[in-house]
Design an enzyme around this catalytic site. Structure first.
Site: not given
Length: 405
Positions: A232-233
């Site tokens: 996600e990051e």
């Protein structure tokens, strides 16, 4: 804004606070910058196993746990991400220090002074991240005037190395992963301070919500998938681990408490829009209604510089309703702080959502007719000024012609 006080027809299962906090402590002990997530994936899979939830894991490590409902479709998903920010070795300097680049988007000013671990091909080394000019006794006022950027910090490795070759001999290579110590503190008053609460606090809350539902023995109306993503990051997040039966997806993530924001560190935030655009009207308002029904303290907010797993899922081509709920926290992507109240509120809302009916039964299939399609504002509710109403004359056919379509 706060929930109504009328009692819901059926109370929510109780969240096991001790389980939630234990999960958070153990998650924080496992470094997981993007690309170095195998350990935290194994831990989370074992946690699902202990709850009694079957799961599957993708090739790279995204997890899909399954809580069966009365009906398979339209299935829903709740997603939190296991990956965190971090860094990577960019250059081995002749001085015996390391130049680094960030993994994910965060400022070097929050890396300065941090203790860290370098993961080499065959072991681990400890070190510190320091500004290039870190000693006031050597550089005087220049310590305070040097720029803040990743080009102006370096890693001092805790080995006797004063040249690039000595670092190489110690096992360091360009491309080695770096994980910063989270420095977790859980205060008696309920405050929790640490790096990487984003998103391990939400992972712990989702696990606790799943445990509450399973322990209660209550039947879910439709299948619920607990998804745990690993990228996600860096933007790709929930582009994997979804399947065609999933019609709704709620991301559980950090929510931003700051000047100009409506979020509280003591409540769950229901986000209406982020950098990627508005979230689904019906799913978002359903979550607002559930918070009100069950007396869950919540806030509504809009985030300008934020994106989540929901954006990755839609951008990957999934035609699903998305929403975002989060634990209120201060100083995101820095030294984050939240409160136990926010995590419990997040877990309770996730629990309420799993036990609720889907937004629309029509969502069982990806395509259909207008029958059963959702409705936001009915014509009789739209209070348009008279000047906004169309002139009937424009719909009359000219002489000898057809009416406009």
């Amino acid at each position: 804004m706060n929930p109504s006080t009328h009692a819901p027809q059926v109370a929510l299962p109780t969240i096991d606070t001790a389980f939630l906090e234990e999960s958070l402590l153990q998650l924080m002990a496992l470094p997981s910058p993007v690309g170095l997530t195998d350990g935290v994936v194994r831990y989370t899979a074992a946690r699902l196993e202990s709850i009694g939830i079957p799961y599957e894991i993708t090739r790279r490590g995204a997890i899909r746990g399954l809580l069966r409902g009365r009906e398979r479709r339209p299935a829903r998903a709740l997603v939190a991400h296991l990956d965190t920010l971090g860094a990577m070795v960019r250059e081995i300097k002749q001085s015996g220090r390391l130049a680094i680049v960030p993994i994910g988007s965060w400022s070097s000013r929050f890396a300065e002074g941090g203790r860290l671990t370098i993961y080499t091909d065959h072991g681990q080394l400890r070190g510190s991240c320091l500004p290039l000019k870190s000693s006031g006794h050597a550089f005087g006022g220049e310590v305070d005037t040097q720029p803040s950027s990743w080009d102006h910090v370096e890693v001092r490795v805790d080995v006797p190395a004063h040249s690039a070759q000595e670092l190489i001999d110690a096992g360091v290579h360009v491309g080695d992963w770096i994980a910063f110590d989270p420095q977790l503190e859980m205060a008696p008053g309920g405050y929790i301070v640490s790096r990487y609460l984003d998103d391990k606090a939400a992972v712990a809350a989702l696990l606790a919500a799943c445990k509450a539902v399973v322990d209660s023995g209550r039947e879910l109306p439709v299948d619920a998938l607990a998804l745990f993503t690993i990228t996600e990051e860096v933007g790709s997040g929930a582009s994997a681990a979804l399947h065609g039966d999933i019609a709704e997806m709620v991301s559980l993530d950090i929510a931003i408490s700051a000047p100009g924001q409506n979020t509280s560190e003591h409540a769950v935030t229901i986000c209406l829009q982020d950098l990627s655009g508005p979230f689904d009207y019906h799913l978002t308002h359903k979550l607002i209604g559930l918070a009100q029904e069950h007396g869950i303290d919540y806030r509504r907010d809009v985030f300008k510089f934020y994106r989540s797993d929901s954006a990755a899922a839609v951008e990957a081509g999934n035609d699903i309703r998305t929403a975002l709920i989060g634990f209120g926290a201060d100083a995101s992507h820095a030294h984050e702080r939240t409160h136990r109240d926010a995590l419990l509120a997040l877990a309770r809302l996730a629990c309420a959502y799993m036990l609720s009916d889907p937004v629309a039964r029509r969502d069982r299939t990806s395509m259909g007719s207008l029958e059963g399609f959702t409705e936001q504002l009915r014509p009789d509710e739209m209070q348009l000024p008279s000047t906004a109403l169309p002139d009937p004359e424009v719909f009359l056919a000219p002489e000898g012609g057809d009416a406009p379509v």
